[in-house]
Design a protein around this motif. Structure first.
Motif, mmCIF file in Angstrom:
data_model
loop_
_atom_site.group_PDB
_atom_site.id
_atom_site.type_symbol
_atom_site.label_atom_id
_atom_site.label_comp_id
_atom_site.label_asym_id
_atom_site.label_seq_id
_atom_site.Cartn_x
_atom_site.Cartn_y
_atom_site.Cartn_z
ATOM 1 N N UNK A 148 0.839 -1.201 0.000
ATOM 2 C CA UNK A 148 0.000 0.000 0.000
ATOM 3 C C UNK A 148 0.870 1.246 0.000
ATOM 4 N N UNK A 149 1.926 1.234 0.803
ATOM 5 C CA UNK A 149 2.812 2.396 0.894
ATOM 6 C C UNK A 149 3.534 2.643 -0.431
ATOM 7 N N UNK A 150 3.886 1.561 -1.116
ATOM 8 C CA UNK A 150 4.596 1.688 -2.400
ATOM 9 C C UNK A 150 3.649 1.923 -3.570
ATOM 10 N N UNK A 151 2.343 1.888 -3.315
ATOM 11 C CA UNK A 151 1.368 2.145 -4.379
ATOM 12 C C UNK A 151 1.136 0.982 -5.307
ATOM 13 N N UNK A 152 1.409 -0.248 -4.842
ATOM 14 C CA UNK A 152 1.233 -1.420 -5.710
ATOM 15 C C UNK A 152 0.190 -2.393 -5.164
ATOM 16 N N UNK A 153 -0.526 -2.015 -4.115
ATOM 17 C CA UNK A 153 -1.583 -2.878 -3.593
ATOM 18 C C UNK A 153 -2.774 -2.861 -4.539
ATOM 19 N N UNK A 154 -3.310 -4.043 -4.847
ATOM 20 C CA UNK A 154 -4.418 -4.152 -5.790
ATOM 21 C C UNK A 154 -5.744 -4.244 -5.050
ATOM 22 N N UNK A 155 -6.753 -3.616 -5.614
ATOM 23 C CA UNK A 155 -8.064 -3.560 -4.961
ATOM 24 C C UNK A 155 -8.656 -4.942 -4.756
ATOM 25 N N UNK A 156 -8.376 -5.873 -5.681
ATOM 26 C CA UNK A 156 -8.969 -7.211 -5.554
ATOM 27 C C UNK A 156 -8.442 -7.968 -4.333
ATOM 28 N N UNK A 157 -7.348 -7.483 -3.746
ATOM 29 C CA UNK A 157 -6.823 -8.099 -2.527
ATOM 30 C C UNK A 157 -7.891 -8.147 -1.439
ATOM 31 N N UNK A 158 -8.756 -7.149 -1.396
ATOM 32 C CA UNK A 158 -9.745 -7.061 -0.326
ATOM 33 C C UNK A 158 -10.862 -8.103 -0.454
ATOM 34 N N UNK A 159 -10.891 -8.807 -1.581
ATOM 35 C CA UNK A 159 -11.889 -9.860 -1.749
ATOM 36 C C UNK A 159 -11.381 -11.223 -1.288
ATOM 37 N N UNK A 160 -10.085 -11.321 -0.976
ATOM 38 C CA UNK A 160 -9.548 -12.578 -0.481
ATOM 39 C C UNK A 160 -10.194 -12.942 0.846
ATOM 40 N N UNK A 161 -10.309 -14.248 1.105
ATOM 41 C CA UNK A 161 -10.943 -14.703 2.346
ATOM 42 C C UNK A 161 -10.008 -15.622 3.123
ATOM 43 N N UNK A 185 -2.550 5.560 1.800
ATOM 44 C CA UNK A 185 -1.302 5.119 2.440
ATOM 45 C C UNK A 185 -0.090 5.298 1.535
ATOM 46 N N UNK A 186 -0.295 5.628 0.261
ATOM 47 C CA UNK A 186 0.798 5.744 -0.702
ATOM 48 C C UNK A 186 1.763 6.853 -0.296
ATOM 49 N N UNK A 187 3.061 6.539 -0.364
ATOM 50 C CA UNK A 187 4.099 7.528 -0.115
ATOM 51 C C UNK A 187 4.865 7.786 -1.405
ATOM 52 N N UNK A 188 5.209 9.037 -1.637
ATOM 53 C CA UNK A 188 5.969 9.402 -2.829
ATOM 54 C C UNK A 188 7.452 9.090 -2.614
ATOM 55 N N UNK A 189 8.141 8.660 -3.669
ATOM 56 C CA UNK A 189 9.565 8.330 -3.529
ATOM 57 C C UNK A 189 10.395 9.474 -2.954
ATOM 58 N N UNK A 190 10.052 10.695 -3.299
ATOM 59 C CA UNK A 190 10.831 11.835 -2.800
ATOM 60 C C UNK A 190 10.630 12.076 -1.303
ATOM 61 N N UNK A 370 9.618 -2.118 -0.471
ATOM 62 C CA UNK A 370 10.082 -0.743 -0.286
ATOM 63 C C UNK A 370 11.192 -0.372 -1.268
ATOM 64 N N UNK A 371 11.900 -1.376 -1.782
ATOM 65 C CA UNK A 371 12.964 -1.092 -2.763
ATOM 66 C C UNK A 371 12.410 -0.520 -4.061
ATOM 67 N N UNK A 372 11.086 -0.630 -4.259
ATOM 68 C CA UNK A 372 10.475 -0.085 -5.462
ATOM 69 C C UNK A 372 10.347 1.438 -5.405
ATOM 70 N N UNK A 373 10.436 2.009 -4.203
ATOM 71 C CA UNK A 373 10.261 3.462 -4.104
ATOM 72 C C UNK A 373 11.433 4.169 -3.421
#
Length: 416
Positions: A148-161, A185-190, A370-373
């Motif tokens: 979520x912080x790196x901006x790569x969390x997918x919305x469909x994750x919330x449908x997992x059970x 929750x997204x944080x900018x790289x800068x 976190x290495x992505x940002x």
């Protein structure tokens, strides 16, 4: 580079006390079954409150972001400068140990508390973070907080059970979190200068080298597969061997191939969960479900491993006239630690009179995401017998203090 400043020593007793206190949350009554704090359960939410109180006690600015990441901020002298981020997670696997993730969070808090007690003035703010659901044990996919912080969390994750039928969306709501606001929750790289994480090694390299700490250079990236094989459930006595569509035998063949494929490519492969149905002693299993965890430091080699697994499943199922399906539950690219941070950690080791030991990381961590940002580095602390994800998991009081001392020095260097 300028010399590091050392004006204080890590309070070993205080660090150990917090480790043992946190270990009580979610502990089994007889201690033999370890600690279970699955994501967003009562126990994990209680652990978050414990971390929040510790952060408040030492005067950090504390908040919980949109996905439940707990963040405590030590303000730097330059409010416009990017933050140095440090931390790990407090959720566990089923029947886990006392140190996995927890040491990284509590060690970070202790390092920052030592900085405050020494009245050090640092240019960059330091943010201690305890990420939500690194392990993925409850819903089958991890790194939720860091994704979520790196901006790569997918919305469909919330449908997992989970296994009780509770969706991630429902778990969020129960924890008083709004799943529709996860992008907040997204944080900018800068905003983040660097991320550093301390973790127990979960292997025997440091122990066999008789060293308390090590510096990570590369991190393997995991792929998690959920495999389902569907044949026919028939009578175990009345059905001839040549006429069976036994899903369990096809699964067994694939399990053997997992080992061969991993060894061939220099990676690792694990079948960690297995279920056959209907599950009667006199019934041929008509359905088999199992997981496969594949890891490698080289993405191309890992891709070859995944491809060969698919081929193996297809071949075995075609031979036995069995239907199959594979869901990719998690896929995270392997990564390398920042050369600058690795160098900084080397200098810190030398300053502390610690031998410099570099090693690869076989487990996945929030550092991968976190290495992505931002620039990323990791410190390993010795694990007794290499044990992890197990009630017998253990790192000594002295080793935990050594790792935190190295983390302390690294934070000063990164944030000054």
């Amino acid at each position: 580079m300028s010399a590091l400043i050392v004006t204080s020593k890590i309070n070993e007793h205080r660090l150990w006390k917090t480790l043992m206190e946190l270990a009580e949350i979610g502990a089994s009554p007889n201690k033999e079954e370890g600690v279970t704090r699955l994501s967003l359960t009562k126990e994990e939410l209680e652990a978050k409150q414990y971390i929040i109180q510790l952060m408040k006690d030492i005067g950090l600015e504390v908040r919980m972001d949109a996905v439940g990441n707990v963040i405590g901020k030590l303000l730097g002298t330059d409010p416009l400068a990017s933050s140095v981020m440090v931390g790990s997670h407090t959720d566990t696997v089923f029947h886990g140990g006392r140190f996995d993730g927890s040491l990284g969070v509590l060690g970070a808090i202790e390092a920052v508390r030592t900085i405050k007690e020494a009245n050090m003035k640092l240019k960059h703010s330091i943010e201690v973070v305890s990420f939500t659901d690194e392990e993925g044990s409850r819903f089958g996919t991890g790194y939720i907080g860091s994704k979520a912080m790196a901006g790569v969390l997918k919305e469909e994750t919330f449908e997992l059970k989970d296994k009780s039928g509770v969706s991630y969306r429902e778990a969020f709501l129960h924890a008083k979190l709004d799943p529709t606001k996860y992008k907040e929750a997204i944080r900018k790289p800068e905003e983040i200068k660097a991320y550093i994480e301390m973790h127990i090694e979960q292997a025997k390299v440091l122990e066999e080298s008789d060293l308390s700490v090590g510096i990570v250079t590369d991190i393997q990236g995991p792929v998690w597969l959920d495999v389902t094989l569907v044949g026919d459930a028939d009578h175990a006595g009345a059905t001839p061997m040549t006429m069976r569509k036994d899903a369990s035998i096809a699964m067994a063949e694939v399990m053997i191939e997992v080992e061969k494929i991993a060894q061939c490519h220099g990676g690792v492969g694990t079948v960690g969960y297995v279920k056959v149905e209907p599950g009667g002693v006199n019934i041929i299993p008509g359905k088999a479900s199992f997981t496969i965890d594949l890891r490698h430091v080289n993405k191309m080699e890992r891709s070859k491993m995944v491809k060969e697994i698919y081929q193996s499943v297809s071949k075995s199922c075609e031979k036995r006239m069995i239907e199959w399906h594979i869901d990719v539950k998690k896929e995270v690219d392997p990564t390398s630690c920042s050369p600058d941070i690795v160098k900084s950690l080397e200098e810190a080791c030398i300053h502390l009179n610690f031998p410099v030991k570099k090693l690869q990381c076989g487990a996945g961590h929030d550092s991968l995401i976190m290495s992505e940002i931002t620039e990323m580095g990791m410190i390993f602390v010795r694990s007794k017998d290499g044990m992890s994800h197990n009630p017998k998991e253990w790192s000594s009081r002295e080793d935990c203090a050594d790792g935190t001392a190295l983390l302390f020095q690294s934070l000063i260097k990164l944030a000054k």
